[in-house]
Scaffold this motif. Structure first.
Motif, PDB file in Angstrom:
ATOM      1  N   GLU A  64       0.838  -1.198   0.000  1.00  0.00           N
ATOM      2  CA  GLU A  64       0.000   0.000   0.000  1.00  0.00           C
ATOM      3  C   GLU A  64       0.877   1.254   0.000  1.00  0.00           C
ATOM      4  O   GLU A  64       1.955   1.280   0.600  1.00  0.00           O
ATOM      5  CB  GLU A  64      -0.918  -0.030   1.230  1.00  0.00           C
ATOM      6  N   ASN A  65       0.408   2.307  -0.668  1.00  0.00           N
ATOM      7  CA  ASN A  65       1.223   3.470  -0.994  1.00  0.00           C
ATOM      8  C   ASN A  65       1.952   4.090   0.198  1.00  0.00           C
ATOM      9  O   ASN A  65       3.159   4.318   0.153  1.00  0.00           O
ATOM     10  CB  ASN A  65       0.358   4.537  -1.677  1.00  0.00           C
ATOM     11  N   GLU A  66       1.228   4.400   1.281  1.00  0.00           N
ATOM     12  CA  GLU A  66       1.870   5.063   2.407  1.00  0.00           C
ATOM     13  C   GLU A  66       2.843   4.133   3.117  1.00  0.00           C
ATOM     14  O   GLU A  66       3.916   4.557   3.557  1.00  0.00           O
ATOM     15  CB  GLU A  66       0.808   5.599   3.382  1.00  0.00           C
ATOM     16  N   GLN A  67       2.487   2.858   3.219  1.00  0.00           N
ATOM     17  CA  GLN A  67       3.405   1.872   3.787  1.00  0.00           C
ATOM     18  C   GLN A  67       4.638   1.732   2.897  1.00  0.00           C
ATOM     19  O   GLN A  67       5.770   1.610   3.384  1.00  0.00           O
ATOM     20  CB  GLN A  67       2.698   0.524   3.928  1.00  0.00           C
ATOM     21  N   TYR A  68       4.399   1.778   1.605  1.00  0.00           N
ATOM     22  CA  TYR A  68       5.485   1.670   0.628  1.00  0.00           C
ATOM     23  C   TYR A  68       6.501   2.790   0.847  1.00  0.00           C
ATOM     24  O   TYR A  68       7.716   2.552   0.931  1.00  0.00           O
ATOM     25  CB  TYR A  68       4.884   1.745  -0.774  1.00  0.00           C
ATOM     26  N   LYS A  69       6.011   4.015   0.935  1.00  0.00           N
ATOM     27  CA  LYS A  69       6.896   5.160   1.122  1.00  0.00           C
ATOM     28  C   LYS A  69       7.659   5.060   2.435  1.00  0.00           C
ATOM     29  O   LYS A  69       8.837   5.425   2.512  1.00  0.00           O
ATOM     30  CB  LYS A  69       6.088   6.460   1.088  1.00  0.00           C
ATOM     31  N   ALA A  70       6.979   4.575   3.482  1.00  0.00           N
ATOM     32  CA  ALA A  70       7.597   4.509   4.802  1.00  0.00           C
ATOM     33  C   ALA A  70       8.656   3.409   4.897  1.00  0.00           C
ATOM     34  O   ALA A  70       9.699   3.589   5.530  1.00  0.00           O
ATOM     35  CB  ALA A  70       6.524   4.300   5.862  1.00  0.00           C
ATOM     36  N   LYS A  71       8.404   2.259   4.288  1.00  0.00           N
ATOM     37  CA  LYS A  71       9.274   1.098   4.456  1.00  0.00           C
ATOM     38  C   LYS A  71      10.347   0.960   3.381  1.00  0.00           C
ATOM     39  O   LYS A  71      11.348   0.270   3.584  1.00  0.00           O
ATOM     40  CB  LYS A  71       8.434  -0.179   4.517  1.00  0.00           C
ATOM     41  N   LEU A  72      10.141   1.592   2.230  1.00  0.00           N
ATOM     42  CA  LEU A  72      11.090   1.427   1.131  1.00  0.00           C
ATOM     43  C   LEU A  72      12.517   1.841   1.495  1.00  0.00           C
ATOM     44  O   LEU A  72      13.466   1.113   1.174  1.00  0.00           O
ATOM     45  CB  LEU A  72      10.607   2.196  -0.105  1.00  0.00           C
ATOM     46  N   PRO A  73      12.738   2.979   2.158  1.00  0.00           N
ATOM     47  CA  PRO A  73      14.123   3.359   2.483  1.00  0.00           C
ATOM     48  C   PRO A  73      14.871   2.290   3.274  1.00  0.00           C
ATOM     49  O   PRO A  73      16.042   2.009   2.996  1.00  0.00           O
ATOM     50  CB  PRO A  73      13.947   4.650   3.300  1.00  0.00           C
ATOM     51  N   THR A  74      14.193   1.695   4.256  1.00  0.00           N
ATOM     52  CA  THR A  74      14.825   0.640   5.049  1.00  0.00           C
ATOM     53  C   THR A  74      15.030  -0.621   4.225  1.00  0.00           C
ATOM     54  O   THR A  74      16.089  -1.260   4.283  1.00  0.00           O
ATOM     55  CB  THR A  74      13.965   0.304   6.281  1.00  0.00           C
ATOM     56  N   LEU A  75      14.034  -0.961   3.438  1.00  0.00           N
ATOM     57  CA  LEU A  75      14.109  -2.176   2.639  1.00  0.00           C
ATOM     58  C   LEU A  75      15.260  -2.110   1.630  1.00  0.00           C
ATOM     59  O   LEU A  75      15.966  -3.099   1.409  1.00  0.00           O
ATOM     60  CB  LEU A  75      12.781  -2.406   1.910  1.00  0.00           C
ATOM     61  N   LEU A  76      15.494  -0.945   1.045  1.00  0.00           N
ATOM     62  CA  LEU A  76      16.552  -0.802   0.037  1.00  0.00           C
ATOM     63  C   LEU A  76      17.942  -0.973   0.634  1.00  0.00           C
ATOM     64  O   LEU A  76      18.901  -1.248  -0.093  1.00  0.00           O
ATOM     65  CB  LEU A  76      16.447   0.563  -0.653  1.00  0.00           C
ATOM     66  N   GLN A  77      18.052  -0.817   1.937  1.00  0.00           N
ATOM     67  CA  GLN A  77      19.343  -0.982   2.589  1.00  0.00           C
ATOM     68  C   GLN A  77      19.512  -2.359   3.223  1.00  0.00           C
ATOM     69  O   GLN A  77      20.542  -2.648   3.836  1.00  0.00           O
ATOM     70  CB  GLN A  77      19.520   0.102   3.666  1.00  0.00           C
ATOM     71  N   SER A  78      18.491  -3.202   3.039  1.00  0.00           N
ATOM     72  CA  SER A  78      18.554  -4.549   3.612  1.00  0.00           C
ATOM     73  C   SER A  78      18.984  -5.563   2.559  1.00  0.00           C
ATOM     74  O   SER A  78      18.968  -5.288   1.355  1.00  0.00           O
ATOM     75  CB  SER A  78      17.186  -4.933   4.168  1.00  0.00           C
ATOM     76  N   ARG A  96      18.910   8.564  -4.025  1.00  0.00           N
ATOM     77  CA  ARG A  96      19.192   7.129  -3.883  1.00  0.00           C
ATOM     78  C   ARG A  96      20.332   6.694  -4.798  1.00  0.00           C
ATOM     79  O   ARG A  96      21.167   5.862  -4.415  1.00  0.00           O
ATOM     80  CB  ARG A  96      17.926   6.317  -4.161  1.00  0.00           C
ATOM     81  N   ALA A  97      20.358   7.270  -5.989  1.00  0.00           N
ATOM     82  CA  ALA A  97      21.459   6.947  -6.902  1.00  0.00           C
ATOM     83  C   ALA A  97      22.781   7.432  -6.317  1.00  0.00           C
ATOM     84  O   ALA A  97      23.781   6.697  -6.319  1.00  0.00           O
ATOM     85  CB  ALA A  97      21.213   7.583  -8.267  1.00  0.00           C
ATOM     86  N   ALA A  98      22.784   8.649  -5.800  1.00  0.00           N
ATOM     87  CA  ALA A  98      24.007   9.233  -5.232  1.00  0.00           C
ATOM     88  C   ALA A  98      24.458   8.482  -3.989  1.00  0.00           C
ATOM     89  O   ALA A  98      25.661   8.419  -3.691  1.00  0.00           O
ATOM     90  CB  ALA A  98      23.776  10.704  -4.910  1.00  0.00           C
ATOM     91  N   ALA A  99      23.505   7.901  -3.248  1.00  0.00           N
ATOM     92  CA  ALA A  99      23.827   7.187  -2.007  1.00  0.00           C
ATOM     93  C   ALA A  99      24.248   5.740  -2.251  1.00  0.00           C
ATOM     94  O   ALA A  99      24.554   5.013  -1.304  1.00  0.00           O
ATOM     95  CB  ALA A  99      22.623   7.215  -1.065  1.00  0.00           C
ATOM     96  N   GLY A 100      24.259   5.313  -3.516  1.00  0.00           N
ATOM     97  CA  GLY A 100      24.669   3.950  -3.829  1.00  0.00           C
ATOM     98  C   GLY A 100      23.611   2.900  -3.574  1.00  0.00           C
ATOM     99  O   GLY A 100      23.921   1.710  -3.467  1.00  0.00           O
ATOM    100  N   LEU A 101      22.347   3.327  -3.500  1.00  0.00           N
ATOM    101  CA  LEU A 101      21.260   2.385  -3.243  1.00  0.00           C
ATOM    102  C   LEU A 101      20.677   1.804  -4.530  1.00  0.00           C
ATOM    103  O   LEU A 101      19.815   0.927  -4.462  1.00  0.00           O
ATOM    104  CB  LEU A 101      20.147   3.076  -2.448  1.00  0.00           C
ATOM    105  N   LEU A 102      21.137   2.300  -5.683  1.00  0.00           N
ATOM    106  CA  LEU A 102      20.629   1.825  -6.974  1.00  0.00           C
ATOM    107  C   LEU A 102      21.738   1.144  -7.758  1.00  0.00           C
ATOM    108  O   LEU A 102      22.932   1.379  -7.525  1.00  0.00           O
ATOM    109  CB  LEU A 102      20.057   2.993  -7.775  1.00  0.00           C
ATOM    110  N   ASP A 103      21.333   0.321  -8.704  1.00  0.00           N
ATOM    111  CA  ASP A 103      22.297  -0.421  -9.520  1.00  0.00           C
ATOM    112  C   ASP A 103      22.498   0.283 -10.858  1.00  0.00           C
ATOM    113  O   ASP A 103      21.527   0.597 -11.563  1.00  0.00           O
ATOM    114  CB  ASP A 103      21.784  -1.851  -9.750  1.00  0.00           C
ATOM    115  N   ASP A 104      23.730   0.532 -11.191  1.00  0.00           N
ATOM    116  CA  ASP A 104      24.081   1.165 -12.466  1.00  0.00           C
ATOM    117  C   ASP A 104      23.979   0.122 -13.574  1.00  0.00           C
ATOM    118  O   ASP A 104      24.756  -0.832 -13.626  1.00  0.00           O
ATOM    119  CB  ASP A 104      25.512   1.712 -12.370  1.00  0.00           C
ATOM    120  N   ILE A 105      22.988   0.303 -14.467  1.00  0.00           N
ATOM    121  CA  ILE A 105      22.804  -0.672 -15.546  1.00  0.00           C
ATOM    122  C   ILE A 105      23.146  -0.052 -16.905  1.00  0.00           C
ATOM    123  O   ILE A 105      22.680  -0.529 -17.939  1.00  0.00           O
ATOM    124  CB  ILE A 105      21.361  -1.229 -15.552  1.00  0.00           C
TER     125      ILE A 105
END
Length: 418
Positions: A64-78, A96-105
């Motif tokens: 769900e949208n609000e849960q998504y926004k709240a939990k995504l930052p933590t999930l991306l670092q797990s 997120r790209a600058a913080a290294g949380l995304l994959d360079d494709i």
């Protein structure tokens, strides 16, 4: 294909752990999109892809949208992060790209660059590197109920300037009709009002100068935007209890014929229908879409649009060959055409726009094409901290707890502290 819905974070983690043991390579795609017709097509795409690629298993996971926004930052670092996740363009994506949380494709992006315009790819790029892929364009505007407008004697065609909108609100209230639905508890729906007004009063050059540090956010044009919003608030246009209502609840009010207008993105047409008690809502023949009105004397054009370029980003280490191959199929011309024909997306893939048949999507596509300035939602474009500040003071202005001057002072301070 495994389709999982309404997942709590613990469920996602356990499911990913289980799926990892499967023999086929699993590609997980986390999203917050729950429109049934869209999900049905996504399921079809996944089934087709898996049939052609039996060594790849596509798992779509909804939150769900609000849960998504709240939990995504933590999930991306797990370690349990998905391969791919639904993402808006703008500041959060860049952060997120600058913080290294995304994959360079970038090295694997040739297929995307062949089918998607340079502008679309750039929305999911940072410092010349590609981290994701666009899926659809979006525009915000006033969705309105033609039946309720007619009952109040409101002519939508005559709402061209801000004062015209205020007059329409007065007529609706006089007819005993709630003029506007608003999900104040989520805050982001409120920011559409102030940011659109700021675009109308200040124009594109002022916005760009503020972003570049050549102008302050605390300026007369943006103060005026808040003062105009206060004019609307003084008319008490929103449904009772709006400050505690979520976006979904506001959309339900719209679908139940309990409010005449809802300032929202183009997804609202489907959401109000799905959220309505009768699951019918406002049918297309009774639904209209108004562009946000111009402001007399403002430096912004009435044709300027506020919206987004939404898509999917690859989480760190998520851009596997299988994940990239799936996304190339997912945003391919044939798939985008089917989505466009079903009235779900304004396509980003070359050649797919010819499939747009829906009158509303055509209208939105024409609006964006005619706009000299299509601005990504401010709460996304300016990053999480600045966007959060805008959402906060917009909600506070709606309740009368913050003045227009105080709002821009908050914005300027947040900008200096970023």
């Amino acid at each position: 294909m495994k389709l999982l819905k309404n997942l709590a974070l613990t469920t996602i983690i356990s499911s990913m752990t289980f799926i990892g043991a499967a023999s086929a390579e699993t590609v997980t795609m986390l999203h917050n999109q729950n429109t049934p017709i869209q999900q049905e097509l996504w399921d079809t795409f996944a089934a087709e892809f898996e049939a052609a690629n039996p060594d790849i298993d596509i798992v779509m996971e909804f939150m769900e949208n609000e849960q998504y926004k709240a939990k995504l930052p933590t999930l991306l670092q797990s370690k349990n992060r998905p391969n791919i996740f639904y993402s808006w363009g703008g500041g959060n994506f860049v952060d997120r790209a600058a913080a290294g949380l995304l994959d360079d494709i970038t090295a694997k992006s040739a297929g995307f660059k062949e089918i998607i315009s340079e502008g679309g790819i750039s929305a999911f790029s940072h410092d010349g590197k590609v981290y994701g892929v666009p899926y659809t364009l979006a525009q915000g505007g006033f969705w309105y109920n033609k039946v309720l407008f007619a009952k109040a004697g409101v002519d939508a065609e005559k709402i061209k300037e801000w004062d015209d909108l205020l007059d329409a609100v007065k007529k609706l209230k006089a007819a005993g009709i709630t003029p506007m639905a608003l999900g104040g508890a989520d805050k982001w729906p409120v920011h559409f009002y102030w940011t659109y007004l700021a675009m109308r009063t200040g124009g594109q050059d002022l916005f760009n100068d503020a972003v570049d540090g050549k102008a302050d956010w605390n300026n007369p044009a943006y103060v005026q935007a808040g003062e105009l919003f206060a004019q609307l608030v003084a008319l008490e246009p929103f449904q009772p209890g709006y400050a505690a209502a979520t976006y979904g609840e506001a959309s339900t009010k719209m679908g139940n014929y309990e409010a005449a207008m809802h300032l929202m993105g183009d997804w609202e047409r489907n959401v109000q229908r799905d959220n309505a008690e009768d699951k019918v809502g406002i049918t297309d023949d009774k639904l209209g879409l108004l562009s946000f009105p111009a402001v007399k004397g403002g430096k912004g054009r009435g044709s300027d649009t506020l919206g987004g370029v939404n898509g999917f980003a690859f989480a760190k280490d998520g851009g596997t060959d299988a994940a990239v191959k799936w996304m190339e199929y997912f945003v391919g011309e044939n798939q985008q055409k089917r989505l466009a024909a079903a009235g779900i997306v304004i396509p980003v893939t070359k050649g797919a726009s010819s499939a747009v048949q829906d009158k509303f999507l055509k209208q939105i596509a024409e609006n964006i094409a005619a706009a000299k300035w299509h601005q990504v939602w401010w709460d996304q474009a300016l990053g999480a901290d600045i966007g959060g500040t805008i959402n906060d003071f917009s909600a506070s202005m709606a309740s009368g707890d913050v003045t227009s001057k105080e709002a821009v002072e908050m914005l300027q301070e947040a900008w200096e502290l970023r």
